[in-house]
Design an enzyme around this catalytic site. Structure first.
Site, short mmCIF file in Angstrom:
data_model
loop_
_atom_site.label_atom_id
_atom_site.label_comp_id
_atom_site.label_asym_id
_atom_site.label_seq_id
_atom_site.Cartn_x
_atom_site.Cartn_y
_atom_site.Cartn_z
N LYS A 1 0.84 -1.21 -0.01
CA LYS A 1 -0.01 -0.08 0.00
C LYS A 1 0.98 1.43 0.22
O LYS A 1 2.04 1.09 0.72
CB LYS A 1 -0.74 -0.03 1.26
P1 NAD Z 1 -13.09 7.71 -2.92
O1 NAD Z 1 -12.03 8.67 -2.99
O2 NAD Z 1 -13.56 7.38 -4.16
O3 NAD Z 1 -14.25 8.13 -1.83
C1 NAD Z 1 -14.20 8.15 -0.65
C2 NAD Z 1 -15.63 8.96 -0.21
O4 NAD Z 1 -15.35 9.11 1.29
C3 NAD Z 1 -15.87 10.27 -0.91
O5 NAD Z 1 -17.20 10.09 -1.12
C4 NAD Z 1 -15.49 11.29 0.24
O6 NAD Z 1 -16.30 12.46 0.33
C5 NAD Z 1 -15.84 10.41 1.46
N1 NAD Z 1 -15.41 11.11 2.73
C6 NAD Z 1 -14.20 11.58 3.18
N2 NAD Z 1 -14.14 11.70 4.33
C7 NAD Z 1 -15.31 11.52 4.82
C8 NAD Z 1 -15.97 11.72 6.13
N3 NAD Z 1 -15.10 12.02 7.00
N4 NAD Z 1 -17.32 11.28 6.31
C9 NAD Z 1 -18.07 10.87 5.15
N5 NAD Z 1 -17.38 10.64 4.05
C10 NAD Z 1 -16.21 10.99 3.80
O7 NAD Z 1 -12.52 6.59 -2.13
P2 NAD Z 1 -12.89 4.70 -2.23
O8 NAD Z 1 -12.19 4.46 -3.35
O9 NAD Z 1 -14.21 4.77 -2.59
O10 NAD Z 1 -12.34 4.23 -1.13
C11 NAD Z 1 -13.44 4.23 0.27
C12 NAD Z 1 -12.85 3.20 1.04
O11 NAD Z 1 -12.87 2.00 0.43
C13 NAD Z 1 -11.14 3.42 1.68
O12 NAD Z 1 -11.19 3.03 2.80
C14 NAD Z 1 -10.29 2.42 0.72
O13 NAD Z 1 -9.28 2.06 1.14
C15 NAD Z 1 -11.58 1.26 0.59
N6 NAD Z 1 -11.19 0.38 -0.62
C16 NAD Z 1 -11.36 0.89 -1.88
C17 NAD Z 1 -11.17 0.15 -2.88
C18 NAD Z 1 -11.46 0.47 -4.23
O14 NAD Z 1 -11.40 -0.45 -5.22
N7 NAD Z 1 -11.28 1.65 -4.50
C19 NAD Z 1 -10.80 -1.27 -2.85
C20 NAD Z 1 -10.90 -1.83 -1.55
C21 NAD Z 1 -10.90 -0.87 -0.31
#
Ligand code: NAD
Length: 414
Positions: free
Chosen positions: A106
């Site tokens: 990561k």
């Molecule tokens: P992203 O950047 O697309 O979205 C993040 C979202 O969280 C946005 O809507 C943002 O506005 C919101 N956010 C940020 N701070 C916040 C708060 N304090 N309260 C409420 N909402 C808030 O990111 P993502 O890719 O959707 O990732 C989200 C989570 O999923 C992370 O923990 C990431 O590690 C995990 N994840 C992502 C993937 C992937 O394929 N993208 C895979 C596995 C896990």
């Protein structure tokens, strides 16, 4: 007293609980917990105002006993080496749990993309790739999107890396389709979350049709999860992002909200639903609560306010270990991150396979294989949970740790 435990320590506590349950010897624990390699780089960038800013970028490569290391890149002000260590280790357990031939890594850059222009982001990404790319490789370490990084960022990385080392589309996953991305990758994490939620509803006696779902975070993972659960008949009653939350007891119009967020990058300014705060969302009376934003959303401060029948961890580490214990004591089942959100890395694996073979799959094949892998992992976890009478999280870690430990033993070389 407030919890003051590092992210990495949090993850290692979960590891230790499962390691105890499988009687893993002390020396093997140390071997499996210690990251293989950690790289930190300085990324200087002349901003559009003419000043030079110095950013820090990281990559933690946790374990490669089962294959090349795989994991996302995050652009966020809170990115640091501790967070990267914790998330890299989770990737090792996640890839092992779904049994794909990868290890875990990561990384990311400490920055705030909301304050940067697109050109600054591109230059930052390219400079980061130049400096850290020597630690990556098609059979060594393959980055992917995470918080605040997307297909465009992956395209810049692929281009920059390929200029230096020759055409290498498989060096990153989550690329645009036109550059060797996989059909279904964008939706994959949310699709995996919805598959696992569907299965867990059966286990915990929740009727998915009409179930009241609250989702924190409406980015890639949250928005796709909302859309796919709504397609399965669930009622998405609340969602939130950095701008705040929206609530509607009859269910929000998820398709319209999805389109609005895709265009504006936020749910703010959407025409319907009642405004609620993020804290209100986490404490909402609902059937399924899905944290899909950042880590540490549910802590010892708010764990007692949670009023859901089940939590599905779409985000990585959304619940601190003390909050986890409180929720356990309160009897609220938790579907752990390394199972719930593994759909993303699974389709990243399919993308890498397609790039290596120079052969494209169609979306139906991707989704069918994803369903197969997620369902198999879910059944494995439920089997251990029942057999050993442990929680779902411990069962998931037990399976993953045993697989990585076996690979390490077979490879030897200590
Ligand atoms: P992203 O950047 O697309 O979205 C993040 C979202 O969280 C946005 O809507 C943002 O506005 C919101 N956010 C940020 N701070 C916040 C708060 N304090 N309260 C409420 N909402 C808030 O990111 P993502 O890719 O959707 O990732 C989200 C989570 O999923 C992370 O923990 C990431 O590690 C995990 N994840 C992502 C993937 C992937 O394929 N993208 C895979 C596995 C896990």
């Amino acid at each position: 007293m407030a919890e003051r435990v590092s992210n990495y320590e949090n993850t290692n506590r979960l590891f230790d609980k499962a390691a105890n349950a499988i009687d893993l010897p002390e020396d093997e624990r140390l071997l499996l917990k210690t990251p293989f390699r950690e790289v930190q780089v300085e990324v200087p960038l002349r901003m559009s105002n003419g000043h030079i800013e110095v950013f820090l970028g990281y990559r933690v490569q946790h374990n490669m006993a089962r294959g090349p290391m795989k994991g996302g890149l995050r652009y966020h002000p809170h990115v640091d080496i501790d967070e990267a260590r914790s998330l890299a280790s989770l990737m090792t357990w996640k890839t092992a749990l779904v049994d794909i031939p990868f290890g875990g890594a990561k990384g990311g850059i400490t920055c705030d993309p909301a304050l940067m222009t697109l050109t600054e982001l591109e230059h930052l990404t390219r400079r980061f790739t130049t400096r850290i790319g020597l630690a990556w490789g098609l059979h060594t370490d393959i980055p992917a999107p995470d918080v605040n990084t997307n297909a465009q960022v992956m395209a810049w990385i692929m281009d920059e890396y390929s200029q230096r080392y020759g055409y290498t589309p498989g060096i990153v996953t989550g690329k645009p389709l036109a550059l060797g991305g996989s059909p279904g990758r964008e939706a994959a994490t949310g699709r995996g979350v919805s598959i696992i939620t569907r299965e867990a509803c059966l286990e915990f006696g929740i009727e998915l049709k009409g179930a009241r779902v609250a989702i924190q975070g409406f980015g890639n993972v949250g928005s796709w999860t909302a859309r796919l659960l709504a397609e399965m008949g669930a009622r998405v009653v609340a969602v939130s992002d950095f701008s705040g939350g929206l609530y509607c007891s009859d269910g929000l119009p998820v398709e319209d909200l999805f389109r609005h967020a895709a265009m504006t990058r936020t749910i703010g300014g959407f025409g319907s639903g009642e405004a609620i705060s993020n804290e209100d969302l986490l404490g909402l009376d609902c059937d399924i609560l899905i944290p899909a934003a950042l880590g540490g959303a549910i802590t010892q401060e708010n764990a007692r306010d949670v009023k859901t029948r089940m939590i599905v961890e779409a985000a990585n580490s959304p619940i601190t270990t003390i909050a986890d214990a409180i929720l356990e004591e309160r009897g609220i089942p938790i579907v752990p991150d390394i199972l719930a959100n593994a759909g993303g890395v699974t389709v990243s694996y399919f993308e890498w396979v397609q790039n290596v073979q120079v052969f494209t799959w169609d979306e139906a094949r991707v989704n069918e294989q994803l369903e197969k892998i997620m369902s198999r992992a879910y059944q494995n976890v439920i089997g251990v949970m029942r057999d050993k009478n442990v929680r779902m999280r411990t069962a998931a870690f037990m399976i993953a740790i045993a697989r990585v430990a076996e690979a390490e033993r077979l490879r030897g070389g200590f």
